[in-house]
Design a protein around this motif. Structure first.
Motif, PDB file in Angstrom:
ATOM      1  N   SER A   1       1.145  -1.595  -0.090  1.00 52.61           N
ATOM      2  CA  SER A   1       0.210   0.009  -0.037  1.00 52.61           C
ATOM      3  C   SER A   1       0.247   1.478   0.256  1.00 52.61           C
ATOM      4  CB  SER A   1      -0.824  -0.143   1.325  1.00 52.61           C
ATOM      5  OG  SER A   1      -0.608   0.511   1.546  1.00 52.61           O
TER       6      SER A   1
ATOM      7  N   ARG B   1      -3.556   4.589   2.885  1.00 52.94           N
ATOM      8  CA  ARG B   1      -5.331   3.672   2.149  1.00 52.94           C
ATOM      9  C   ARG B   1      -5.681   3.632   0.971  1.00 52.94           C
ATOM     10  NH1 ARG B   1      -6.012   8.144   5.311  1.00 52.94           N
ATOM     11  NH2 ARG B   1      -6.453   7.331   7.222  1.00 52.94           N
TER      12      ARG B   1
ATOM     13  N   ASN C   1      -7.319  -2.936   3.537  1.00 49.84           N
ATOM     14  CA  ASN C   1      -7.080  -1.405   3.321  1.00 49.84           C
ATOM     15  C   ASN C   1      -7.932  -0.970   5.376  1.00 49.84           C
ATOM     16  OD1 ASN C   1      -6.813   0.333   1.464  1.00 49.84           O
ATOM     17  ND2 ASN C   1      -9.420   0.249   1.180  1.00 49.84           N
ATOM     18  N   MET C   2      -8.670  -1.373   5.111  1.00 52.12           N
ATOM     19  CA  MET C   2      -9.579  -0.608   6.359  1.00 52.12           C
ATOM     20  C   MET C   2      -9.688  -1.890   7.197  1.00 52.12           C
ATOM     21  SD  MET C   2      -8.949   2.978   5.431  1.00 52.12           S
ATOM     22  CE  MET C   2      -9.724   3.861   7.056  1.00 52.12           C
TER      23      MET C   2
ATOM     24  N   GLY D   1      -5.501  -3.862   8.173  1.00 51.47           N
ATOM     25  CA  GLY D   1      -5.807  -2.375   7.497  1.00 51.47           C
ATOM     26  C   GLY D   1      -4.266  -1.735   5.933  1.00 51.47           C
ATOM     27  N   PHE D   2      -4.755  -0.957   6.035  1.00 50.84           N
ATOM     28  CA  PHE D   2      -3.187  -0.998   4.966  1.00 50.84           C
ATOM     29  C   PHE D   2      -1.619  -0.318   5.384  1.00 50.84           C
ATOM     30  CE2 PHE D   2      -4.913   2.824   6.531  1.00 50.84           C
ATOM     31  CZ  PHE D   2      -3.550   4.272   6.989  1.00 50.84           C
TER      32      PHE D   2
ATOM     33  N   GLY E   1      -7.142   3.552  10.681  1.00 49.93           N
ATOM     34  CA  GLY E   1      -7.027   2.720   9.708  1.00 49.93           C
ATOM     35  C   GLY E   1      -8.377   1.923   9.826  1.00 49.93           C
TER      36      GLY E   1
END
Length: 94
Positions: A20, A24, A43-44, A58-59, A83
């Motif tokens: 990443s 995000r 991602n989140m 999360g990222f 995140g």
């Protein structure tokens, strides 16, 4: 039957610390799961229905266990985390 939501290849379905760049990403840029829902892993972190739990990884996370479909974490709704996100979902329009 997948390890991650949408497949067994984490980089194909999730934004993590290793891919990443520490930020995000726009939703829907990795592969969807078998229901056509994007970003269920990575991602989140996502708040879940119920008492103080969230899921998904999360990222900024590097522990691949965080992204598995079985993993849940706990936290307080008032906590501030960069995140952590919120998913709005609706059924498809006929």
């Amino acid at each position: 039957g997948y390890l991650y939501s949408g497949g067994n290849d984490l980089s194909a379905v999730a934004w993590t610390s290793s891919n990443s760049g520490g930020d995000r990403k726009k939703g829907g840029t990795k592969a969807a799961n078998e229901l056509g829902i994007y970003d269920m892993s990575g991602n989140m972190w996502e708040w879940c229905w119920g008492a103080c739990r969230f899921r998904g990884g999360g990222f900024a996370d590097s522990d691949t266990d965080y992204f598995t479909v079985r993993r849940r974490n706990w936290g307080w709704p008032g906590s501030d985390r960069s995140g952590l996100g919120f998913r709005l979902a609706r059924s498809s329009v006929p």
